[in-house]
Design a protein around this motif. Structure first.
Motif, PDB file in Angstrom:
ATOM      1  N   ASN A   1     -43.077 -78.514  31.999  1.00 47.47           N
ATOM      2  CA  ASN A   1     -43.947 -78.519  30.836  1.00 47.47           C
ATOM      3  C   ASN A   1     -44.737 -77.207  30.788  1.00 47.47           C
ATOM      4  O   ASN A   1     -44.699 -76.399  31.718  1.00 47.47           O
TER       5      ASN A   1
ATOM      6  N   ASP B   1     -44.427 -82.751  23.939  1.00 44.88           N
ATOM      7  CA  ASP B   1     -44.084 -81.852  25.040  1.00 44.88           C
ATOM      8  C   ASP B   1     -42.594 -81.927  25.370  1.00 44.88           C
ATOM      9  O   ASP B   1     -41.948 -80.906  25.621  1.00 44.88           O
TER      10      ASP B   1
ATOM     11  N   GLY C   1     -45.903 -85.644  30.449  1.00 43.55           N
ATOM     12  CA  GLY C   1     -46.118 -85.040  29.139  1.00 43.55           C
ATOM     13  C   GLY C   1     -45.933 -86.046  28.016  1.00 43.55           C
ATOM     14  O   GLY C   1     -45.372 -87.134  28.191  1.00 43.55           O
TER      15      GLY C   1
ATOM     16  N   LEU D   1     -42.417 -83.160  33.261  1.00 41.20           N
ATOM     17  CA  LEU D   1     -42.368 -83.708  31.907  1.00 41.20           C
ATOM     18  C   LEU D   1     -42.638 -85.204  31.879  1.00 41.20           C
ATOM     19  O   LEU D   1     -42.873 -85.767  30.808  1.00 41.20           O
TER      20      LEU D   1
END
Length: 339
Positions: free
Chosen positions: A155, A213, A209, A206
């Motif tokens: 991310n 994202d 996220g 991630l």
């Protein structure tokens, strides 16, 4: 005298024709040739005296009869066996074609699409992975746990190589001075560094996220996979010199600056990402007609882009690479798609 003779002759000829037709109409049905060919008069001949007899190729006796089934048991068994073989072969070919053909909307599964759809799992805390035991055993367990946590797509626009360089630099800055180095301080410093590395992996993963994202990371993944600033080295553009070109006077093409985000293959990959997301959403909301129309529009737009790419690249390596990565075939872009 001559006109009178002509009128009499014409009257006689017409009388003879009508008499012959009436005589033919009174004749019974006669077989001409073979059991299925017969000549019989028409049913409406009395109403139309000048209609000639109609020709039928089947006997009126066989009109209401049904064909007698074969009475040979061996022939019946062989016919049934042949039908079973043909049916089994048709089903086998249908399965082969179905497995070979790709879905014109989402395509078949490929490593690129799997990486795009993959949702990273939440990483557990490092203390749960490593029990509090001896310092050396704890150090080895920490290193093993960190090694298993491989850095994938991250991310915040970061790359795994950048994170590794930054972590190595921070470790060098945290090392104690040489005059204060002891075995306990070295082990403590390594353990703190491994904890910091595990914490950074969780912050940049991630899995923590939002959906935005993940969408942004997928867009970056598409650009870095199909962008011509990357693929030009793998698939060099073939040069076709023209007769009218003059290297001395023709303008020099401006070199590419930055990443390629507008080529046909990149746009097709971005549309594939949106199509797969929308198709997954329509599986649960089947009555969402607006998004169904949006899905149809995006599929047809991707078809146009891939047709243009095939025509421009002449079906070359770049086109084949894009189609294999997106899980599509020629039928998915050349035939009409119904959604």
């Amino acid at each position: 005298m001559q006109p009178l003779v002509c009128n009499l002759s014409s009257s006689l000829a017409s009388l003879q024709i009508s008499t012959a037709v009436r005589a033919v109409s009174r004749l019974p049905t006669k077989r001409l040739a073979g059991p299925l060919l017969s000549l019989r008069h028409s049913q409406n001949l009395s109403k139309r005296p000048f209609q000639i007899a109609s020709l039928h190729t089947s006997s009126p006796l066989n009109a209401g009869r049904k064909r007698k089934p074969p009475s040979n048991p061996w022939a019946i068994a062989k016919a049934a066996e042949k039908r079973e073989k043909v049916t089994a072969r048709k089903e086998e070919l249908r399965k082969i074609r179905q497995d070979a053909a790709s879905d014109p909307v989402v395509g078949h599964t490929t490593p690129f699409l799997e990486a795009m759809d993959l949702s990273p799992a939440m990483l557990p805390p490092i203390d749960h992975l490593v029990p509090a035991t001896d310092a050396h055993e704890r150090q080895e367990a920490f290193e093993k746990a960190i090694f298993e946590e491989r850095l994938g797509r991250l991310n915040h626009y970061l790359q795994p190589d950048e994170v590794k360089i930054s972590l190595a630099r921070s470790k060098a800055l945290e090392d104690p001075p040489l005059y204060a180095v002891t075995e306990k301080s070295v082990l403590q410093g390594k353990e703190m560094h491994l904890k910091a590395t595990a914490a950074m992996n969780r912050i940049l993963s991630l899995s923590n996220g939002s959906s935005k994202d993940k969408t942004r990371a997928n867009k970056t993944w598409c650009v870095e996979t199909f962008g011509r600033h990357i693929t030009d080295e793998k698939f060099p553009q073939p040069k076709h010199p023209s007769i009218a070109s003059n290297p001395g006077t023709d303008p020099i093409k401006t070199p590419r600056v930055g990443r390629d985000t507008g080529s046909s293959e990149v746009q097709a990959a971005l549309l594939t990402m949106k199509i797969r997301t929308l198709a997954q959403q329509l599986e649960t909301n089947k009555h969402d007609k607006m998004n169904k129309r949006n899905l149809r529009v995006m599929v047809h737009k991707r078809q146009k882009l891939l047709k243009y790419l095939k025509r421009k690249e002449r079906g070359g390596q770049r086109y084949q690479y894009v189609m294999e990565s997106l899980g599509l075939d020629d039928a998915a872009i050349m035939k009409e798609v119904f959604i």
